[in-house]
Design a protein around this motif. Structure first.
Motif, mmCIF file in Angstrom:
data_model
loop_
_atom_site.group_PDB
_atom_site.id
_atom_site.type_symbol
_atom_site.label_atom_id
_atom_site.label_comp_id
_atom_site.label_asym_id
_atom_site.label_seq_id
_atom_site.Cartn_x
_atom_site.Cartn_y
_atom_site.Cartn_z
ATOM 1 N N MET A 123 49.659 27.736 35.900
ATOM 2 C CA MET A 123 48.259 27.797 36.194
ATOM 3 C C MET A 123 48.016 28.909 37.206
ATOM 4 O O MET A 123 48.698 29.026 38.199
ATOM 5 C CB MET A 123 47.788 26.451 36.747
ATOM 6 N N LEU A 124 47.043 29.714 36.932
ATOM 7 C CA LEU A 124 46.636 30.796 37.817
ATOM 8 C C LEU A 124 45.694 30.198 38.858
ATOM 9 O O LEU A 124 44.771 29.465 38.518
ATOM 10 C CB LEU A 124 45.918 31.859 36.988
ATOM 11 N N LYS A 125 45.933 30.486 40.130
ATOM 12 C CA LYS A 125 45.108 29.933 41.204
ATOM 13 C C LYS A 125 44.453 31.074 41.962
ATOM 14 O O LYS A 125 45.122 31.953 42.474
ATOM 15 C CB LYS A 125 45.955 29.094 42.149
ATOM 16 N N VAL A 126 43.141 31.033 42.043
ATOM 17 C CA VAL A 126 42.371 32.037 42.771
ATOM 18 C C VAL A 126 41.797 31.355 44.004
ATOM 19 O O VAL A 126 41.079 30.366 43.897
ATOM 20 C CB VAL A 126 41.229 32.610 41.904
ATOM 21 N N LYS A 127 42.133 31.880 45.188
ATOM 22 C CA LYS A 127 41.640 31.317 46.440
ATOM 23 C C LYS A 127 40.763 32.350 47.129
ATOM 24 O O LYS A 127 41.155 33.494 47.294
ATOM 25 C CB LYS A 127 42.791 30.926 47.359
ATOM 26 N N LEU A 128 39.562 31.914 47.514
ATOM 27 C CA LEU A 128 38.603 32.785 48.184
ATOM 28 C C LEU A 128 38.233 32.175 49.527
ATOM 29 O O LEU A 128 38.073 30.969 49.645
ATOM 30 C CB LEU A 128 37.323 32.922 47.357
ATOM 31 N N LEU A 158 49.955 37.654 43.006
ATOM 32 C CA LEU A 158 49.571 38.874 42.306
ATOM 33 C C LEU A 158 48.670 39.755 43.169
ATOM 34 O O LEU A 158 48.831 40.961 43.204
ATOM 35 C CB LEU A 158 48.847 38.531 41.000
ATOM 36 N N VAL A 159 47.713 39.139 43.845
ATOM 37 C CA VAL A 159 46.774 39.876 44.690
ATOM 38 C C VAL A 159 46.581 39.092 45.983
ATOM 39 O O VAL A 159 46.372 37.896 45.965
ATOM 40 C CB VAL A 159 45.398 40.041 43.998
ATOM 41 N N GLN A 160 46.665 39.789 47.099
ATOM 42 C CA GLN A 160 46.363 39.183 48.396
ATOM 43 C C GLN A 160 45.725 40.266 49.250
ATOM 44 O O GLN A 160 46.362 41.260 49.582
ATOM 45 C CB GLN A 160 47.627 38.647 49.066
ATOM 46 N N THR A 161 44.453 40.048 49.580
ATOM 47 C CA THR A 161 43.727 41.066 50.323
ATOM 48 C C THR A 161 42.812 40.428 51.359
ATOM 49 O O THR A 161 42.362 39.306 51.195
ATOM 50 C CB THR A 161 42.921 41.978 49.380
ATOM 51 N N LYS A 162 42.562 41.159 52.420
ATOM 52 C CA LYS A 162 41.672 40.703 53.480
ATOM 53 C C LYS A 162 40.811 41.887 53.899
ATOM 54 O O LYS A 162 41.314 42.943 54.258
ATOM 55 C CB LYS A 162 42.481 40.190 54.669
ATOM 56 N N LEU A 163 39.502 41.686 53.842
ATOM 57 C CA LEU A 163 38.562 42.742 54.199
ATOM 58 C C LEU A 163 38.186 42.653 55.668
ATOM 59 O O LEU A 163 38.445 41.653 56.326
ATOM 60 C CB LEU A 163 37.308 42.640 53.329
ATOM 61 N N LYS A 164 37.552 43.698 56.163
ATOM 62 C CA LYS A 164 37.169 43.737 57.577
ATOM 63 C C LYS A 164 36.140 42.667 57.941
ATOM 64 O O LYS A 164 36.107 42.203 59.063
ATOM 65 C CB LYS A 164 36.612 45.110 57.931
ATOM 66 N N ASP A 165 35.315 42.251 56.974
ATOM 67 C CA ASP A 165 34.311 41.245 57.272
ATOM 68 C C ASP A 165 34.840 39.805 57.216
ATOM 69 O O ASP A 165 34.099 38.861 57.390
ATOM 70 C CB ASP A 165 33.106 41.388 56.339
#
Length: 89
Positions: A1-6, A74-81
């Motif tokens: 299962m693909l898990k997307v966390k926001l 696969l993707v892990q990112t953190k923006l300035k906001d």
């Protein structure tokens, strides 16, 4: 299962995407009708990009291989906001 966390402004969302939904999406993307509709919409927009025709047999090994690497990020990112996005198998 693909898990997307926001994580957006202190609120957390988790969206599980079962492999069945990924397989259904691959059927839709490989459909010739959808490909022609996408190309007509792109052409109407004025872009010179052409959406390539993808065959189902080319995507099948990729989808089968995803289940072998459970837990892989696969993707892990953190923006300035403060917005964070993580996509994990």
């Amino acid at each position: 299962m693909l898990k997307v966390k926001l994580k957006i402004k202190g609120k957390r969302f988790s969206i599980p995407v079962p492999y069945a939904v990924l397989h259904l999406g691959s059927y839709i993307l490989t459909s010739k009708r959808i490909t022609t509709l996408l190309n007509k919409a792109i052409e109407k927009d004025g872009s010179k990009f052409i959406f390539p025709e993808i065959e189902r047999k080319e995507l099948k090994p990729l989808l089968q291989g995803l289940s072998m690497y459970r837990g892989l990020i696969l993707v892990q990112t953190k923006l300035k906001d403060g917005t964070e996005v993580e996509v994990r198998l």
